[in-house]
Design an enzyme around this catalytic site. Structure first.
Site, PDB file in Angstrom:
ATOM      1  N   HIS A   1       0.762  -1.247   0.000  1.00  0.00           N
ATOM      2  CA  HIS A   1       0.000   0.000   0.000  1.00  0.00           C
ATOM      3  C   HIS A   1       0.795   1.300   0.000  1.00  0.00           C
ATOM      4  O   HIS A   1       0.189   2.367  -0.093  1.00  0.00           O
ATOM      5  CB  HIS A   1      -0.956   0.013   1.196  1.00  0.00           C
ATOM      6  CG  HIS A   1      -1.926  -1.118   1.191  1.00  0.00           C
ATOM      7  ND1 HIS A   1      -2.851  -1.313   0.182  1.00  0.00           N
ATOM      8  CD2 HIS A   1      -2.108  -2.144   2.063  1.00  0.00           C
ATOM      9  CE1 HIS A   1      -3.565  -2.398   0.442  1.00  0.00           C
ATOM     10  NE2 HIS A   1      -3.126  -2.922   1.578  1.00  0.00           N
TER      11      HIS A   1
ATOM     12  N   HIS B   1      -3.073  -2.654   8.197  1.00  0.00           N
ATOM     13  CA  HIS B   1      -4.210  -2.953   7.314  1.00  0.00           C
ATOM     14  C   HIS B   1      -4.796  -1.651   6.787  1.00  0.00           C
ATOM     15  O   HIS B   1      -5.059  -0.729   7.564  1.00  0.00           O
ATOM     16  CB  HIS B   1      -5.269  -3.726   8.107  1.00  0.00           C
ATOM     17  CG  HIS B   1      -6.580  -3.866   7.416  1.00  0.00           C
ATOM     18  ND1 HIS B   1      -6.756  -4.615   6.279  1.00  0.00           N
ATOM     19  CD2 HIS B   1      -7.799  -3.323   7.698  1.00  0.00           C
ATOM     20  CE1 HIS B   1      -8.027  -4.539   5.899  1.00  0.00           C
ATOM     21  NE2 HIS B   1      -8.674  -3.760   6.743  1.00  0.00           N
TER      22      HIS B   1
END
Length: 160
Positions: free
Chosen positions: A42, A155
């Site tokens: 990410h 996350h």
């Protein structure tokens, strides 16, 4: 009645086996901590086009990931978001360790456009650039993570 019971037990075993396989497809590679895997998936200040950027992720997963978002910011900036007020995670409502960014960041969202690809080298993605807030779940660092950050992102829950 015995054949039905036997058949239903086989179906249950097959279902459980498939769930185990599917679960393992979403698991992080064991050589990475959760924070390291978060960064690989990410964080990218200047991601190339999605089809190229996703190759590194897909090579670890051995399949085409359906979608992914790259935040065009630094790991340190995301760590700072971990210091914002804790909220319930919008997409994983069982978690209370999420934190929302205070500022929109540039990002690149990737959507798989050929889900039937049989080989990971054939995964093709559509690029959707944007600028959004994001919500991350954070946890205490793993002993294998740098001691520089005691709490780390693990996350990407959503972008807003």
């Amino acid at each position: 009645m015995v054949p039905k019971l036997f058949t239903s037990q086989i179906c249950l075993l097959l279902l459980l086996g498939l769930m185990g396989v599917e679960g393992s497809l979403h698991a992080r590679p064991p050589q990475f901590t959760r924070a390291q895997w978060f960064a690989i998936q990410h964080i990218s200040l200047n991601p190339p086009r999605c089809t190229i950027a996703m190759r590194a992720i897909n090579n670890y997963r051995w399949r085409c990931k359906n979608q992914n978002t790259f935040l065009r910011t630094t790991f340190a900036n995301v760590v700072n978001v971990c210091g914002n007020q804790s909220i319930r995670c919008p997409h994983n409502r069982t978690l209370n360790n999420c934190h929302r960014s205070r500022f929109r960041v540039p990002l690149l969202h990737c959507d798989l456009i050929n889900p039937g690809a049989q080989n990971i080298s054939n995964c093709t993605y559509a690029d959707r650039p944007g600028r959004r807030f994001y919500v991350v779940a954070c946890d205490n660092r793993d002993p294998r993570d740098s001691p520089r950050y005691p709490v780390v992102p693990v996350h990407l829950d959503t972008t807003i």
